[in-house]
Enzyme design. Sequence first.
Site, PDB file in Angstrom:
ATOM      1  N   ASP A  29       0.865  -1.182   0.000  1.00 36.99           N
ATOM      2  CA  ASP A  29       0.000   0.000   0.000  1.00 36.99           C
ATOM      3  C   ASP A  29       0.900   1.230   0.000  1.00 36.99           C
ATOM      4  OD1 ASP A  29      -3.193   0.647   1.172  1.00 36.99           O
ATOM      5  OD2 ASP A  29      -1.702   2.237   1.066  1.00 36.99           O
ATOM      6  N   ILE A  30       0.581   2.172  -0.867  1.00 33.51           N
ATOM      7  CA  ILE A  30       1.449   3.340  -1.059  1.00 33.51           C
ATOM      8  C   ILE A  30       1.441   4.264   0.167  1.00 33.51           C
ATOM      9  CG2 ILE A  30      -0.173   4.954  -2.183  1.00 33.51           C
ATOM     10  CD1 ILE A  30       3.278   4.047  -3.560  1.00 33.51           C
ATOM     11  N   GLN A  92     -14.389   2.101   1.371  1.00 35.56           N
ATOM     12  CA  GLN A  92     -13.700   1.608   0.162  1.00 35.56           C
ATOM     13  C   GLN A  92     -13.559   2.744  -0.850  1.00 35.56           C
ATOM     14  OE1 GLN A  92     -15.634  -1.584  -1.989  1.00 35.56           O
ATOM     15  NE2 GLN A  92     -13.812  -2.032  -3.199  1.00 35.56           N
ATOM     16  N   HIS A  98     -10.029  -5.694  -2.499  1.00 38.15           N
ATOM     17  CA  HIS A  98      -8.665  -5.830  -1.976  1.00 38.15           C
ATOM     18  C   HIS A  98      -8.697  -6.090  -0.486  1.00 38.15           C
ATOM     19  CE1 HIS A  98      -9.779  -1.554  -2.008  1.00 38.15           C
ATOM     20  NE2 HIS A  98      -9.027  -1.403  -0.924  1.00 38.15           N
ATOM     21  N   PHE A  99      -7.779  -6.921  -0.061  1.00 40.42           N
ATOM     22  CA  PHE A  99      -7.612  -7.235   1.361  1.00 40.42           C
ATOM     23  C   PHE A  99      -6.390  -6.478   1.867  1.00 40.42           C
ATOM     24  CE2 PHE A  99     -10.179 -11.199   2.353  1.00 40.42           C
ATOM     25  CZ  PHE A  99     -10.949 -11.151   1.208  1.00 40.42           C
TER      26      PHE A  99
HETATM   27  P1  AMP Z   1      -9.636   1.358   0.427  1.00 37.04           P
HETATM   28  O1  AMP Z   1     -10.005   2.589   1.192  1.00 37.04           O
HETATM   29  O2  AMP Z   1      -9.890   0.094   1.190  1.00 37.04           O
HETATM   30  O3  AMP Z   1     -10.268   1.342  -0.960  1.00 37.04           O
HETATM   31  O4  AMP Z   1      -8.066   1.410   0.264  1.00 37.04           O
HETATM   32  C1  AMP Z   1      -7.421   1.731  -0.918  1.00 37.04           C
HETATM   33  C2  AMP Z   1      -5.940   1.704  -0.600  1.00 37.04           C
HETATM   34  O5  AMP Z   1      -5.236   1.752  -1.817  1.00 37.04           O
HETATM   35  C3  AMP Z   1      -5.455   2.875   0.256  1.00 37.04           C
HETATM   36  O6  AMP Z   1      -4.922   2.363   1.478  1.00 37.04           O
HETATM   37  C4  AMP Z   1      -4.398   3.546  -0.626  1.00 37.04           C
HETATM   38  O7  AMP Z   1      -3.285   3.992   0.119  1.00 37.04           O
HETATM   39  C5  AMP Z   1      -4.036   2.435  -1.587  1.00 37.04           C
HETATM   40  N1  AMP Z   1      -3.545   2.877  -2.887  1.00 37.04           N
HETATM   41  C6  AMP Z   1      -4.122   3.782  -3.718  1.00 37.04           C
HETATM   42  N2  AMP Z   1      -3.395   3.902  -4.845  1.00 37.04           N
HETATM   43  C7  AMP Z   1      -2.347   3.057  -4.728  1.00 37.04           C
HETATM   44  C8  AMP Z   1      -1.232   2.732  -5.555  1.00 37.04           C
HETATM   45  N3  AMP Z   1      -1.065   3.293  -6.750  1.00 37.04           N
HETATM   46  N4  AMP Z   1      -0.350   1.816  -5.118  1.00 37.04           N
HETATM   47  C9  AMP Z   1      -0.513   1.233  -3.903  1.00 37.04           C
HETATM   48  N5  AMP Z   1      -1.537   1.492  -3.082  1.00 37.04           N
HETATM   49  C10 AMP Z   1      -2.439   2.405  -3.483  1.00 37.04           C
END
Ligand code: AMP
Length: 133
Positions: A29-30, A92, A98-99
């Site tokens: 996760d970024i 979300q 995604h987990f």
């Molecule tokens: P959610 O709120 O469960 O949809 O979480 C989405 C997650 O994706 C967040 O924790 C972001 O930090 C992560 N995220 C968004 N863009 C990227 C990316 N390009 N690479 C890695 N993680 C990402």
Amino acid sequence: MNCIFCKIIAGEIPSYKVYEDEDTLAFLDINPVHPGHTLVVPKKHYANIEEADEATLCQVIKTVKKVGLSLKNKLGASGYNVQVNNDPASGQLVPHLHFHLVPRMADDGLKLWPQRAYQPGQAEEVMKKIKIN
Ligand code: AMP
Ligand code: ZN
């Protein structure tokens, strides 16, 4: 489809890949809760748990187990939280199932969601509403 995780899976956007097989991908996760916070995704696009077929869910949870072991054995995590934000109401933001795996250390200070007791009779009422069969 304009999905950021599909683009990561297709290699169009870079990611820090932790594990990959035919059906699943795990990448950092970024914006981690803690370093090592990893996302596990099915390669097929599903918006949420209900959309995904059982075989895919099994593959994803197998990858969750592999990554969890790596967080423990290689990062030294004492445990980890597994979280799915399932649908926008739950937080979300990326509409590709995604987990989250968040590595935890003893006394790392991370607080999860608040909880409170049921009112008298409320637990039975709710149970009757959501009981299956
Ligand atoms: P959610 O709120 O469960 O949809 O979480 C989405 C997650 O994706 C967040 O924790 C972001 O930090 C992560 N995220 C968004 N863009 C990227 C990316 N390009 N690479 C890695 N993680 C990402
Ligand atoms: Zn997608």
